[in-house]
Motif scaffolding. Structure first.
Motif, PDB file in Angstrom:
ATOM      1  N   TYR A 291       0.856  -1.176   0.000  1.00 28.13           N
ATOM      2  CA  TYR A 291       0.000   0.000   0.000  1.00 28.13           C
ATOM      3  C   TYR A 291       0.901   1.237   0.000  1.00 28.13           C
ATOM      4  CZ  TYR A 291      -3.766  -3.139   1.558  1.00 28.13           C
ATOM      5  OH  TYR A 291      -4.693  -4.151   1.665  1.00 28.13           O
ATOM      6  N   VAL A 292       0.667   2.111  -0.968  1.00 28.03           N
ATOM      7  CA  VAL A 292       1.464   3.332  -1.098  1.00 28.03           C
ATOM      8  C   VAL A 292       0.592   4.531  -0.734  1.00 28.03           C
ATOM      9  CG1 VAL A 292       2.571   4.874  -2.761  1.00 28.03           C
ATOM     10  CG2 VAL A 292       3.100   2.420  -2.776  1.00 28.03           C
ATOM     11  N   THR A 318      -5.515   2.160  -8.158  1.00 25.69           N
ATOM     12  CA  THR A 318      -5.926   3.253  -7.276  1.00 25.69           C
ATOM     13  C   THR A 318      -6.685   2.674  -6.086  1.00 25.69           C
ATOM     14  OG1 THR A 318      -8.043   3.571  -8.389  1.00 25.69           O
ATOM     15  CG2 THR A 318      -6.144   4.807  -9.255  1.00 25.69           C
ATOM     16  N   LYS A 319      -6.863   3.479  -5.061  1.00 23.34           N
ATOM     17  CA  LYS A 319      -7.638   3.033  -3.899  1.00 23.34           C
ATOM     18  C   LYS A 319      -8.998   2.493  -4.325  1.00 23.34           C
ATOM     19  CE  LYS A 319      -7.944   5.790  -0.258  1.00 23.34           C
ATOM     20  NZ  LYS A 319      -7.498   5.157   1.017  1.00 23.34           N
ATOM     21  N   GLU A 320      -9.693   3.251  -5.165  1.00 27.20           N
ATOM     22  CA  GLU A 320     -11.027   2.833  -5.598  1.00 27.20           C
ATOM     23  C   GLU A 320     -10.975   1.501  -6.337  1.00 27.20           C
ATOM     24  OE1 GLU A 320     -14.877   4.594  -8.085  1.00 27.20           O
ATOM     25  OE2 GLU A 320     -12.921   5.597  -8.213  1.00 27.20           O
ATOM     26  N   GLU A 321     -10.000   1.344  -7.209  1.00 32.70           N
ATOM     27  CA  GLU A 321      -9.874   0.088  -7.957  1.00 32.70           C
ATOM     28  C   GLU A 321      -9.576  -1.079  -7.021  1.00 32.70           C
ATOM     29  OE1 GLU A 321      -8.148   1.877 -12.208  1.00 32.70           O
ATOM     30  OE2 GLU A 321      -6.769   1.335 -10.570  1.00 32.70           O
ATOM     31  N   ALA A 322      -8.672  -0.864  -6.067  1.00 31.83           N
ATOM     32  CA  ALA A 322      -8.309  -1.928  -5.136  1.00 31.83           C
ATOM     33  C   ALA A 322      -9.492  -2.324  -4.260  1.00 31.83           C
ATOM     34  CB  ALA A 322      -7.138  -1.482  -4.268  1.00 31.83           C
ATOM     35  N   VAL A 323     -10.220  -1.325  -3.767  1.00 36.90           N
ATOM     36  CA  VAL A 323     -11.383  -1.580  -2.917  1.00 36.90           C
ATOM     37  C   VAL A 323     -12.433  -2.382  -3.664  1.00 36.90           C
ATOM     38  CG1 VAL A 323     -13.371  -0.417  -1.864  1.00 36.90           C
ATOM     39  CG2 VAL A 323     -11.040   0.364  -1.355  1.00 36.90           C
ATOM     40  N   ASN A 324     -12.688  -2.011  -4.896  1.00 39.35           N
ATOM     41  CA  ASN A 324     -13.711  -2.697  -5.692  1.00 39.35           C
ATOM     42  C   ASN A 324     -13.276  -4.103  -6.100  1.00 39.35           C
ATOM     43  OD1 ASN A 324     -15.451  -0.519  -5.575  1.00 39.35           O
ATOM     44  ND2 ASN A 324     -14.687   0.399  -7.461  1.00 39.35           N
ATOM     45  N   LYS A 325     -12.001  -4.268  -6.440  1.00 39.44           N
ATOM     46  CA  LYS A 325     -11.526  -5.559  -6.924  1.00 39.44           C
ATOM     47  C   LYS A 325     -11.364  -6.572  -5.803  1.00 39.44           C
ATOM     48  CE  LYS A 325      -8.183  -7.616 -10.075  1.00 39.44           C
ATOM     49  NZ  LYS A 325      -7.133  -7.345 -11.090  1.00 39.44           N
ATOM     50  N   TYR A 326     -10.891  -6.127  -4.640  1.00 37.61           N
ATOM     51  CA  TYR A 326     -10.561  -7.059  -3.562  1.00 37.61           C
ATOM     52  C   TYR A 326     -11.417  -6.880  -2.306  1.00 37.61           C
ATOM     53  CZ  TYR A 326      -6.517  -7.935  -6.513  1.00 37.61           C
ATOM     54  OH  TYR A 326      -5.696  -8.263  -7.572  1.00 37.61           O
ATOM     55  N   PRO A 330     -11.843   1.000   2.520  1.00 38.08           N
ATOM     56  CA  PRO A 330     -11.087   2.144   1.985  1.00 38.08           C
ATOM     57  C   PRO A 330     -10.219   2.854   3.015  1.00 38.08           C
ATOM     58  CG  PRO A 330     -13.378   2.216   1.249  1.00 38.08           C
ATOM     59  CD  PRO A 330     -13.288   1.112   2.248  1.00 38.08           C
ATOM     60  N   GLU A 331     -10.709   2.946   4.251  1.00 43.19           N
ATOM     61  CA  GLU A 331      -9.981   3.683   5.287  1.00 43.19           C
ATOM     62  C   GLU A 331      -8.696   3.001   5.712  1.00 43.19           C
ATOM     63  OE1 GLU A 331     -14.344   4.595   5.494  1.00 43.19           O
ATOM     64  OE2 GLU A 331     -13.134   2.753   5.389  1.00 43.19           O
ATOM     65  N   ARG A 332      -8.493   1.754   5.322  1.00 42.08           N
ATOM     66  CA  ARG A 332      -7.327   1.015   5.787  1.00 42.08           C
ATOM     67  C   ARG A 332      -6.441   0.508   4.661  1.00 42.08           C
ATOM     68  NH1 ARG A 332     -10.080  -2.323  10.880  1.00 42.08           N
ATOM     69  NH2 ARG A 332     -10.845  -0.465  11.970  1.00 42.08           N
ATOM     70  N   VAL A 333      -6.505   1.173   3.517  1.00 47.48           N
ATOM     71  CA  VAL A 333      -5.577   0.882   2.415  1.00 47.48           C
ATOM     72  C   VAL A 333      -4.985   2.196   1.925  1.00 47.48           C
ATOM     73  CG1 VAL A 333      -6.851  -1.184   1.749  1.00 47.48           C
ATOM     74  CG2 VAL A 333      -7.351   0.976   0.616  1.00 47.48           C
ATOM     75  N   GLY A 334      -3.925   2.093   1.130  1.00 52.72           N
ATOM     76  CA  GLY A 334      -3.243   3.281   0.645  1.00 52.72           C
ATOM     77  C   GLY A 334      -3.949   3.964  -0.501  1.00 52.72           C
ATOM     78  N   ASP A 335      -3.336   5.033  -0.976  1.00 53.01           N
ATOM     79  CA  ASP A 335      -3.848   5.718  -2.168  1.00 53.01           C
ATOM     80  C   ASP A 335      -3.649   4.859  -3.406  1.00 53.01           C
ATOM     81  OD1 ASP A 335      -4.468   8.308  -0.841  1.00 53.01           O
ATOM     82  OD2 ASP A 335      -2.301   8.300  -0.489  1.00 53.01           O
ATOM     83  N   LEU A 336      -2.628   4.005  -3.347  1.00 55.02           N
ATOM     84  CA  LEU A 336      -2.351   3.059  -4.424  1.00 55.02           C
ATOM     85  C   LEU A 336      -2.060   1.690  -3.820  1.00 55.02           C
ATOM     86  CD1 LEU A 336       0.118   5.256  -6.535  1.00 55.02           C
ATOM     87  CD2 LEU A 336      -2.248   4.701  -7.156  1.00 55.02           C
TER      88      LEU A 336
END
Length: 400
Positions: A291-292, A318-326, A330-336
């Motif tokens: 997580y970056v 991106t955060k949104e892509e990661a949240v949706n895919k996996y 959102p509050e506990r992952v990076g911007d990337l």
């Protein structure tokens, strides 16, 4: 966080339980044993002589399914213990970036779990539960509302009844620690018939150390299979639910993403490896995802382009892509979210941005370690086989 063992002395429990067990059998759900075999990717199963699991595969429900990303223990263990994905239960790594302290912290506070565990649900049903784990972090996070909990590193383990019976707990960096844990679990189950839920979490140290085809790996898993057979013999009435959190692969390279981005004039706030925990010898805190966190939102495209230019970086979400895919919170992952290829990991390096890793180095955390087996055996009232399409569903149907 300090963690002390919970020890219900078996002779007392057995004596007091005998009179009420038969009267309650009809009302209580089936006794259940959940086994989370840490690091047990499908290749480890297929390369080992495991006749008890072979029989359970043929006679019960069996599937090879995805585990949860990132492919690390805490994410998957909590998912299995809650029956929920990270977007609901809240655990997105072994560590997280705490926005209040603005620091990376180990995930060890049980309050970070946002939904009830099966231990909570069992207590609500009047069912006593036990948690046996080789890792202290599992007991720290999940032992609330258990009546028995044990880990070799927990306060009191060396003076416990189990230590008196089976000797002091072996070191966490050994295969023997799982054998000691299994002996302890077997003894407790045999002498505590009123325990309705038993959760066992083994070590992945052998998988970090040996490939699936290595004789030492096969020896460990054959011995573990013998213990699984003994569990069934000891509790023939019990449902046995088995899965894993991730597999393991050899890795060739590691990137320190903070150093790499700074060197390429695209500095970031912090890069966190979700794999990082206190068991440094297992993997040195390096894993196949990261997580970056950006210094400024406007840096996103520049940092993303820089990361994608690094050898072994397979994808940058991106955060949104990661949240949706996996299905992440959102509050506990990076911007990337950075994903490595099969031979690349990310972590903190002392003096360099890039390191070629030793031939014996093995780790996980990427999509390449996300395929694991599921076994559902002797389980009355279990859903149909198609329900078990992910590892976290192995016990998701309990107490609902």
């Amino acid at each position: 966080m300090k963690s002390a063992i919970k020890n219900l002395f078996v002779t007392l429990i057995s004596f007091t339980a005998v009179g009420v067990t038969s009267a309650q059998n009809a009302a209580k759900p089936q006794r259940t044993i959940v086994i989370m075999i840490d690091g047990f990717g499908e290749p480890y199963y297929r390369n080992s002589d495991m006749p008890n699991l072979n029989r359970m595969e043929k006679e019960g429900i069996f599937a090879v399914v995805p585990s949860i990303m990132p492919a690390v223990t805490m994410v998957n263990n909590v998912a299995i213990a809650t029956g929920e994905l990270p977007n609901k239960q809240g655990i997105t790594g072994n560590v997280w970036y705490n926005p209040k302290t603005k620091e990376e912290e180990f995930i060890e506070d049980p309050d970070l779990i946002m939904v009830p565990t099966i231990f909570d649900k069992a207590k609500d049903r009047g069912i006593k539960s036990a948690l046996f784990s080789v890792k202290k972090k599992t007991v720290d996070m999940m032992s609330k509302n258990t009546v028995v909990s044990l880990c070799p590193e927990c306060d009191g383990a060396e003076e416990s009844e189990w230590a008196k019976l089976f000797g002091p707990p072996p070191g966490v960096y050994s295969k023997e620690v799982t054998y000691w844990l299994m002996e302890s679990a077997l003894h407790t189950i045999k002498n505590n018939p009123d325990l309705g839920l038993i959760y066992i979490h083994t070590t992945d140290y052998p998988m970090h150390t040996w490939a699936p085809e290595d004789k030492d790996s096969k020896e460990f898993l054959h011995k573990l299979d013998e213990y699984i057979g003994k569990l069934h013999e000891t509790a023939p009435d019990a449902a046995i639910l088995i899965t894993a959190d991730h597999g393991l692969n050899h890795k060739d390279y590691c990137w320190d993403l903070e150093k790499a981005c700074a060197k390429r004039k695209a500095p970031i706030k912090i890069s966190i490896s979700p794999e990082k925990d206190r068991y440094f010898k297992h993997h040195r805190g390096m894993g196949g995802s990261a997580y970056v966190y950006l210094k400024k939102p406007k840096d996103l495209e520049k940092v993303k382009k820089t990361l994608l230019s690094l050898k072994g970086v397979e994808a940058v979400l991106t955060k949104e892509e990661a949240v949706n895919k996996y299905d992440l919170l959102p509050e506990r992952v990076g911007d990337l979210m950075v994903l490595g290829d099969k031979v690349t990991v990310f972590g903190q390096l002392a003096d360099t941005e890039f390191e070629k890793l030793p031939a014996a180095y093995r780790s996980h955390g990427s999509t390449y370690e996300c395929i694991v087996p599921v076994f559902v055996y002797n389980a009355k009232g279990a859903p149909k086989a198609y329900f078990f399409d992910h590892n976290y569903k192995v016990a998701a149907w309990l107490y609902r």
